[in-house]
Design an enzyme around this catalytic site. Structure first.
Site, PDB file in Angstrom:
ATOM      1  CE  LYS A 177     -16.333 -14.187-132.911  1.00 26.39           C
ATOM      2  NZ  LYS A 177     -15.821 -12.822-133.083  1.00 26.39           N
ATOM      3  CD  GLU A 252      -6.874 -24.206-142.098  1.00 29.59           C
ATOM      4  OE1 GLU A 252      -5.647 -24.062-141.981  1.00 29.59           O
ATOM      5  OE2 GLU A 252      -7.387 -25.039-142.844  1.00 29.59           O
ATOM      6  CB  CYS A 286      -1.539 -18.010-140.278  1.00 30.63           C
ATOM      7  SG  CYS A 286      -2.147 -18.277-141.942  1.00 30.63           S
ATOM      8  CD  GLU A 387       0.917 -16.780-135.079  1.00 32.52           C
ATOM      9  OE1 GLU A 387       0.050 -16.839-134.186  1.00 32.52           O
ATOM     10  OE2 GLU A 387       0.688 -17.068-136.269  1.00 32.52           O
TER      11      GLU A 387
HETATM   12  P1  NAD Z   1      -8.137 -15.150-132.155  1.00 30.91           P
HETATM   13  O1  NAD Z   1      -7.981 -16.592-131.848  1.00 30.91           O
HETATM   14  O2  NAD Z   1      -7.989 -14.185-131.048  1.00 30.91           O
HETATM   15  O3  NAD Z   1      -9.568 -14.866-132.788  1.00 30.91           O
HETATM   16  C1  NAD Z   1     -10.026 -15.537-133.940  1.00 30.91           C
HETATM   17  C2  NAD Z   1     -11.542 -15.530-133.919  1.00 30.91           C
HETATM   18  O4  NAD Z   1     -11.981 -16.315-132.816  1.00 30.91           O
HETATM   19  C3  NAD Z   1     -12.135 -14.139-133.721  1.00 30.91           C
HETATM   20  O5  NAD Z   1     -13.328 -14.027-134.461  1.00 30.91           O
HETATM   21  C4  NAD Z   1     -12.414 -14.118-132.229  1.00 30.91           C
HETATM   22  O6  NAD Z   1     -13.413 -13.195-131.847  1.00 30.91           O
HETATM   23  C5  NAD Z   1     -12.868 -15.553-132.007  1.00 30.91           C
HETATM   24  N1  NAD Z   1     -12.758 -16.018-130.616  1.00 30.91           N
HETATM   25  C6  NAD Z   1     -11.904 -15.588-129.656  1.00 30.91           C
HETATM   26  N2  NAD Z   1     -12.146 -16.252-128.487  1.00 30.91           N
HETATM   27  C7  NAD Z   1     -13.152 -17.123-128.743  1.00 30.91           C
HETATM   28  C8  NAD Z   1     -13.844 -18.091-127.956  1.00 30.91           C
HETATM   29  N3  NAD Z   1     -13.561 -18.296-126.669  1.00 30.91           N
HETATM   30  N4  NAD Z   1     -14.820 -18.816-128.544  1.00 30.91           N
HETATM   31  C9  NAD Z   1     -15.113 -18.644-129.853  1.00 30.91           C
HETATM   32  N5  NAD Z   1     -14.517 -17.726-130.638  1.00 30.91           N
HETATM   33  C10 NAD Z   1     -13.539 -16.982-130.094  1.00 30.91           C
HETATM   34  O7  NAD Z   1      -7.126 -14.827-133.357  1.00 30.91           O
HETATM   35  P2  NAD Z   1      -6.887 -13.416-134.044  1.00 30.91           P
HETATM   36  O8  NAD Z   1      -5.990 -12.617-133.167  1.00 30.91           O
HETATM   37  O9  NAD Z   1      -8.168 -12.823-134.507  1.00 30.91           O
HETATM   38  O10 NAD Z   1      -6.107 -13.889-135.366  1.00 30.91           O
HETATM   39  C11 NAD Z   1      -4.754 -14.102-135.394  1.00 30.91           C
HETATM   40  C12 NAD Z   1      -4.450 -15.590-135.315  1.00 30.91           C
HETATM   41  O11 NAD Z   1      -5.085 -16.282-136.375  1.00 30.91           O
HETATM   42  C13 NAD Z   1      -2.964 -15.852-135.481  1.00 30.91           C
HETATM   43  O12 NAD Z   1      -2.545 -16.808-134.538  1.00 30.91           O
HETATM   44  C14 NAD Z   1      -2.869 -16.422-136.876  1.00 30.91           C
HETATM   45  O13 NAD Z   1      -1.752 -17.239-137.084  1.00 30.91           O
HETATM   46  C15 NAD Z   1      -4.151 -17.165-137.000  1.00 30.91           C
HETATM   47  N6  NAD Z   1      -4.491 -17.381-138.416  1.00 30.91           N
HETATM   48  C16 NAD Z   1      -4.385 -18.645-138.934  1.00 30.91           C
HETATM   49  C17 NAD Z   1      -4.650 -18.864-140.278  1.00 30.91           C
HETATM   50  C18 NAD Z   1      -4.534 -20.248-140.887  1.00 30.91           C
HETATM   51  O14 NAD Z   1      -5.111 -20.459-141.935  1.00 30.91           O
HETATM   52  N7  NAD Z   1      -3.816 -21.183-140.283  1.00 30.91           N
HETATM   53  C19 NAD Z   1      -5.046 -17.815-141.093  1.00 30.91           C
HETATM   54  C20 NAD Z   1      -5.148 -16.554-140.535  1.00 30.91           C
HETATM   55  C21 NAD Z   1      -4.875 -16.353-139.180  1.00 30.91           C
END
Ligand code: NAD
Length: 494
Positions: A177, A252, A286, A387
């Site tokens: 997803k 992650e 991230c 963040e």
């Molecule tokens: P997000 O948590 O809003 O969404 C990430 C994914 O999770 C999306 O596909 C989203 O649709 C899904 N999601 C959201 N709510 C959900 C739920 N209740 N159940 C299941 N899936 C759900 O994050 P974002 O805004 O898309 O991405 C940014 C974040 O990702 C930042 O905090 C960044 O630091 C982190 N990130 C971490 C890494 C790493 O490797 N540590 C890499 C890239 C991004």
């Protein structure tokens, strides 16, 4: 170039079909235009993908493939990505407003990830362990079954590959997803997976809302492992759901990574590394080095040089080869960065540069934001703790090693750290003392697929990449085989 799926079809269980869920809109935020709009996956679409994945994964034809045979699919996917790199990078730039150069690099890294896990699969050994008796003991690895992969929008093709490659190599079926803001590149990867001839059902791409599609992928009893990359609050919620099922989950998550500049560093190297660490990808990374600690003895001179260098960065359109800082992924995300900037103002932050949108007709329609440096806050300020995920750097002075170790570690996150100094023994001491999954010494944001990656604390749990990355998608089974031919002495009978 054009969009691959004009009728907005999804890749469900190996078939292209119209989604029946809520509408998704992909935007080109750099120009404030729409790429495409289509129906995302519904609950029924996810259930259908899960059903087909179960059948495909259990198929003896897939189960019995030798490692080198399964690896061939990964090599073909890697070749497909490489052959389509221009198209993929164009799509990724349109979907996320990343510069073409960064989008090309991410596509290259996705191809390398598939190649690497093909090679790891072919060259992995099983373990023959030392027996404590007349038996043979060994430990083997089996696929888990169905893997749910949930990815964010900031580096979609690389995140997708980091999950799909090891999970498929391990013999699983994958249900991916992508984030709602970046569905196109994941669908394009599905097209390449299909062209590589992967048996139908083993790979699905289900764009849709996190709450509906994402949650179902985690909750469903047939999903045996979830690999999640995204924000910490989402990750924490999913960890609860996984705990209820007693299902392994790798997380992650976010970061607020410290970068530490000592008075004995090479200042030119440090400035270049810091700029790249925080302002590349418009800070939507991230691992962005978003908290900068500079030793007090050089603080004023170093920070003023850094500000000048920041002001020389080229903010511009992602298709302009000169651009270093492109538009943010979405106007809504810029609004969330702007809310943090307001918090910094309310907290009494001193804006050394930035703190506003760039001016000029070329920026009017895009979600651009000026690289920003804020001083005058303590490590306890909300701006320094949370963040921001944008081109915003907070800078603070420190006195000595103990001081900076304690400030660096005084944060919930533990993803990455950068250290700039010519004293290698000092770098070593700091690298060991600071809580972070990755430490860069005199460099920043360098990666190798062979090197494990992940975070501690609020930055998550589990590691991706590296040889162990394959094992994260397998169940380990230990087998004892008796060679004594003797009945067990405990079971004596007359
Ligand atoms: P997000 O948590 O809003 O969404 C990430 C994914 O999770 C999306 O596909 C989203 O649709 C899904 N999601 C959201 N709510 C959900 C739920 N209740 N159940 C299941 N899936 C759900 O994050 P974002 O805004 O898309 O991405 C940014 C974040 O990702 C930042 O905090 C960044 O630091 C982190 N990130 C971490 C890494 C790493 O490797 N540590 C890499 C890239 C991004």
């Amino acid at each position: 170039m054009s969009f691959p799926f004009p009728d907005g079809r999804l890749f469900v269980g190996g078939e292209w079909q119209a989604g029946s869920g809520a509408e998704i809109t992909s935007t080109f935020a750099a120009e404030g235009t729409e790429n495409m709009r289509f129906a995302g996956a519904s609950k029924a679409d996810v259930l259908s993908a899960i059903d087909r994945a179960k059948t495909a994964q259990a198929d003896p034809a897939w189960q019995r493939l030798k490692p080198h045979e399964r690896a061939m699919y990964l090599y073909r996917i890697a070749d497909g990505i490489t052959a389509n790199i221009e198209r993929i990078s164009w799509l990724q730039s349109r979907d996320t407003s990343k510069t073409r150069n960064e989008a090309r690099a991410l596509a290259g890294s996705a191809a390398a990830t598939f190649r690497y896990f093909g090679a790891v699969l072919e060259t992995s050994d099983e373990l023959l362990t030392a027996p404590r008796g007349d038996y043979l003991t060994y430990s083997v690895h089996d696929p888990i079954g169905l893997v749910g992969a949930i990815t964010p929008w900031n580096s979609p093709i690389a995140s997708d590959a980091q999950k799909a490659a090891p999970a498929l190599a391990a013999g699983n079926a994958v249900l991916l997803k992508p984030a709602s803001w970046s569905p196109i590149i994941s669908l394009e990867l599905a097209r390449i997976v299909e062209e590589a001839g992967l048996p139908k059902g083993l790979y699905s791409v289900l764009p849709g809302s996190g709450r509906e599609v994402g949650n179902l992928l985690v909750e469903h009893p047939d999903i045996g492992k979830v690999s999640f990359t995204g924000g910490t609050s989402t990750g924490r919620h999913l960890a609860h759901v996984a705990a209820e099922k007693l299902m392994p989950i790798s997380l992650e998550l976010g970061g607020k990574s410290p970068t530490i500049v000592f008075e004995d560093c090479d200042e030119d190297l440090a400035i270049a590394g810091i700029l790249f660490g925080i302002f590349s990808s418009s800070g939507q990374s991230c691992i962005a080095g978003s908290r900068l600690f500079v030793q007090r003895s050089i603080y004023d001179r170093f920070v003023s040089r850094l500000v000048k260098a920041t002001e020389a960065l080229k903010v511009g359109h992602p298709f302009d080869a000169e651009t270093q800082v492109s538009s943010m992924v979405h106007a809504d995300h810029r609004a969330s960065v702007e809310a943090y900037v307001q918090t910094a103002r309310d907290e009494g932050g001193e804006f050394l540069t930035g703190g506003r949108r760039p001016e000029g007709a070329e920026y009017d329609n895009g979600a651009y934001y000026q690289p920003t440096i804020i001083a005058g806050l303590t490590n306890q300020a909300q701006t320094c703790r949370e963040e921001i995920f944008g081109p915003v750097l907070v800078v603070m002075p420190f006195d000595d090693e103990d001081d900076v170790i304690s400030m660096s570690n005084d944060n919930d996150y533990g993803l990455a750290c950068g250290i700039w100094s010519r004293d290698h023994a000092k770098c070593w001491r700091l690298a060991r003392a600071i809580r972070a999954g990755t430490v860069w010494i005199n460099t920043y944001k360098q990666f190798s697929i062979s090197t494990p990656f992940g975070g501690d604390g609020a930055s998550g749990m589990g590691r991706e990449k590296g040889r162990a990355g394959l094992r994260a998608y397998q169940r380990q089974k230990s087998i004892y085989e008796d060679h004594s031919g003797q009945p067990h002495p405990w079971a004596r009978w007359p």
